[in-house]
Enzyme design. Structure first.
Site, PDB file in Angstrom:
ATOM      1  CG  HIS A  10      -2.286  -1.190   0.864  1.00 35.82           C
ATOM      2  ND1 HIS A  10      -2.194  -2.170   1.226  1.00 35.82           N
ATOM      3  CD2 HIS A  10      -3.248  -0.701   0.064  1.00 35.82           C
ATOM      4  CE1 HIS A  10      -3.110  -2.784   0.915  1.00 35.82           C
ATOM      5  NE2 HIS A  10      -3.810  -2.030   0.056  1.00 35.82           N
ATOM      6  CG  ASN A  40      -2.742  -4.602  -6.524  1.00 33.32           C
ATOM      7  OD1 ASN A  40      -2.285  -4.893  -7.386  1.00 33.32           O
ATOM      8  ND2 ASN A  40      -3.130  -3.562  -6.120  1.00 33.32           N
ATOM      9  CD  GLU A  54      -9.877  -7.729  -2.480  1.00 37.57           C
ATOM     10  OE1 GLU A  54      -8.783  -7.045  -2.812  1.00 37.57           O
ATOM     11  OE2 GLU A  54     -10.596  -7.100  -1.560  1.00 37.57           O
ATOM     12  CB  CYS A 113      -9.577  -2.072  -9.863  1.00 36.11           C
ATOM     13  SG  CYS A 113     -10.054  -3.151  -8.549  1.00 36.11           S
TER      14      CYS A 113
HETATM   15  C1  PEP Z   1      -6.084  -5.641  -5.210  1.00 33.82           C
HETATM   16  O1  PEP Z   1      -6.158  -6.215  -4.205  1.00 33.82           O
HETATM   17  O2  PEP Z   1      -5.881  -5.716  -6.331  1.00 33.82           O
HETATM   18  C2  PEP Z   1      -6.712  -4.214  -4.937  1.00 33.82           C
HETATM   19  C3  PEP Z   1      -7.020  -3.477  -5.988  1.00 33.82           C
HETATM   20  O3  PEP Z   1      -7.032  -3.698  -3.701  1.00 33.82           O
HETATM   21  P1  PEP Z   1      -5.651  -3.201  -2.773  1.00 33.82           P
HETATM   22  O4  PEP Z   1      -4.609  -2.948  -3.442  1.00 33.82           O
HETATM   23  O5  PEP Z   1      -6.234  -1.939  -2.371  1.00 33.82           O
HETATM   24  O6  PEP Z   1      -5.735  -4.103  -1.569  1.00 33.82           O
HETATM   25 MG    MG Z   2      -7.015  -5.865  -2.291  1.00 32.63          MG
END
Ligand code: PEP
Ligand code: MG
Length: 624
Positions: A237, A507, A484, A555
């Site tokens: 993050h 991610n 996810e 995303c």
């Molecule tokens: C992901 O996990 O791909 C995502 C977009 O959420 P974050 O990166 O905020 O965990």
């Molecule tokens: Mg995520």
């Protein structure tokens, strides 16, 4: 000194986590520092040139409180926890030493040992404990006061004994070590970001062992040219925050903060993941040219803003922006995003010592929705996880003490344990949704039961909001899910029947599928979002969503990589949400590709069982 874009050229999945010291040029002048090159993980391509600056880690003053007798015991427990946390951090640092060159190891290892000793049965800790129990002083104040007393004594003792210059230097260094361990303890006691970036020279390159996402959120991109961090991975993050801020950054440069000196010149190349300390004049000149070239390239891409994201055969693709901080809104407009595909609401909680109330949240969501001028805003409810910390949330006992937070109470699981937080957020989003098209996104869903329970809360909150006179319209903003986890991906059929849309979060999907922590430097070479197993899950979810006629988007960070997007389009995806500044390059890739080519590419890639081969095929495709 420069602005730039996401790691478009950085090959996804291929990590350069090793820190290699390579003298790049001979030392020509006798006193000139030798240019030294380090490798890490490029986070945001673009070049920054500037002097090294370290963030001030401890505030000059911490709160000084007198404890009630009953508060002494809990304060000692807090101190013990901070000591243990500090020891774990030092242990982690030590495990990284093997990655460094021998002379760097020889420089850093004794320092770490000295720190560890001070966290054992040391005079420092004995005296801190005494100040807490006898003087009834709070732990932060006790640590800072005692570290300062000890540091002064250490320095004075040696100096008054008529030490020679070498002994005096070593005493001053030991005094600084005591202060440093004091700062580390205070940092861990406070568990809140308290780095100060405000005093930094404009145009400096920020160097840190580690920045938390909360620290990164405090950075002013107009003042800081680049960031180099010892720790970190491509999709943690902190990296996402830095990318959002548009700061050229290289993370996972093991040992760099121990080698750099404040004020030394440094070149940060976020595309190649290299950091050059004390660049030779030729390197410096080349880097300055690259900064100018880069700005020109950005300008050229900027002209794409008004052109549609259309494949060469005319099919349209939706390119939306991810938003981490409200400060990014102007960037989103400049990039020509078709709305927001992922608004991470963590920023509302991250540096706050109290819960943002409904009115405050509504005001912010409303401003974002209004700024989208009719394009949709997808607001994800709070995705709280292990690496983030918030005083606001710990204040209400919100944070679980999971041993392994990524596998613990994270995202929706946590919100369902604290429905009051979810209800406030839903109410604020629903109120703000009268401003323009809005969708609501749920993080970390793994079961249909969670989704059903959440929908009940959502509808109950909507009834309440309506009763208060807010006109919500017949259909509520669609409620969708992040896919996810492998469970959500493999269970996409059942979840897709309940959810109104799906957003694939690669991610976390890569992290959970590959069992590799996305933020851990030590395993970053194993973190491969283009691993065939992850690709098969993406293809499966896309196929299910298309069959169920559910809108589906992606995303995760790979959505911003122009190398990868043709493959994803070949799988059937037509909607991507990414860091705003990645949009022009991705748009360019889309406009130069036909759907047939994408489908052929996808068929070919999906036969592969090796990530390196996947990368080779994608690179070959981009160069066709
Ligand atoms: C992901 O996990 O791909 C995502 C977009 O959420 P974050 O990166 O905020 O965990
Ligand atoms: Mg995520």
């Amino acid at each position: 000194m420069s602005r730039s874009e996401p790691p478009a050229r950085a090959k996804p999945g291929r990590k350069r986590a090793r820190s290699v010291r390579e003298p790049a040029e001979k030392d020509t002048g006798s006193k000139a520092a030798v240019e030294t090159r380090f490798s890490g993980i490029g986070i945001y391509s673009g070049i920054a040139v500037g002097p090294v600056a370290f963030a001030a880690e401890a505030p000059a003053t911490v709160d000084r409180r007198t404890l009630q007798p009953a508060q002494v015991e809990p304060e000692l427990v807090r101190l013990q926890e901070a000591v243990e946390r500090s020891l774990r951090q030092l242990e982690k640092l030590k495990s990284r030493l093997a990655l460094l060159s021998e002379d760097t190891q020889a420089e850093i290892a004794p320092l770490l040992d000295a720190y560890r000793q001070m966290l054992g049965p040391s005079r420092l800790l004995r005296q801190v404990t005494r100040r807490i129990t006898e003087d009834r002083l709070n732990a932060e104040a006790a640590v800072l006061a005692e570290a300062e007393t000890l540091a002064i004594r250490l320095a004075e003792a040696t100096l008054s004994a008529g030490a020679d210059a070498e002994e005096a230097t070593s005493a001053l260094r030991r005094a600084e070590e005591v202060r440093e361990i004091g700062r580390r303890l205070v940092r861990n006691l406070m568990r809140a970001p308290f780095r100060s970036f405000s005093g930094m020279q404009a145009g400096a390159v920020l160097v840190a062992e580690q920045l938390r996402p909360a620290d990164a959120a405090l950075i002013d991109p107009a003042r800081i040219a680049g960031v180099v961090m010892d720790e970190g991975g491509v999709t943690d993050h902190t990296a996402i925050m830095l990318r959002a801020l548009g700061i050229p950054a290289v993370l996972g440069v093991a040992g760099f903060s121990g080698r750099a000196r404040s004020g030394a010149q440094v070149v940060v190349d976020g595309a190649t993941g290299t950091v050059t300390l004390d660049p030779a004049p030729a390197t410096l000149a080349a880097a300055r040219h690259a900064v100018v070239d880069y700005a020109r390239e950005r300008q050229k891409l900027g002209r794409l803003r008004r052109l549609p994201a259309r494949l060469s055969g005319g099919e349209t693709v939706e390119l939306q922006a991810n938003l981490e901080l409200p400060a990014e809104l102007p960037l989103i407009a400049q990039a020509g995003a078709a709305g927001i595909g992922l608004l991470r609401t963590e920023f509302l909680f991250i540096n706050s010592d109290r819960m943002p109330d409904e009115a405050e949240q509504e005001r912010i969501y409303r401003a974002v929705i209004a700024a989208m001028g009719g394009d949709c805003t997808t607001i994800r409810v709070l995705d709280w996880g292990g690496e983030k910390h918030s005083e606001a949330l710990s204040g209400i006992g919100f944070l679980g003490a999971d041993q392994n937070p990524a596998l613990g109470l994270r995202g929706l699981r946590l919100l369902l344990r604290h429905p009051e937080v979810l209800e406030t957020q839903f109410a604020a989003i629903l109120r703000a949704s009268t401003e323009g098209p809005t969708r609501v996104l749920l993080p970390m869903v793994t079961t249909v039961g969670e989704l059903q329970a959440t929908r009940e809360i959502y509808e109950r909150v909507a009834r309440k909001v309506r009763r208060k006179g807010v006109r919500l319209g017949d259909a509520l903003p669609p409620l969708g899910i992040m896919v996810e986890t492998p469970a959500a991906a493999l269970g996409a059929e059942a979840l897709g029947i309940e959810a109104e849309f799906m957003a694939i979060g690669t991610n976390d999907l890569a992290m959970y599928t590959l069992a590799v922590d996305r933020a851990a430097t030590g395993v970053s070479a194993l973190y491969e979002p283009l691993h065939p197993a992850v690709l098969h899950l993406i293809a499966h979810v896309t196929g299910v969503a298309l069959r169920l006629r559910r809108p589906v988007s992606l995303c995760g960070e790979i959505a911003g990589n122009p190398l990868v997007v043709p493959l994803l389009m070949g799988m059937g995806l037509r909607s991507f949400s990414m860091n705003a500044s990645a949009i022009p390059k991705v748009k360019q890739a889309v406009r130069h590709t036909s759907l047939d080519e994408c489908r052929r590419l996808a068929r070919r890639v999906m036969e592969e069982s090796d990530t390196a081969e996947v990368l080779r095929l994608l690179t070959e495709f981009s160069q066709r």
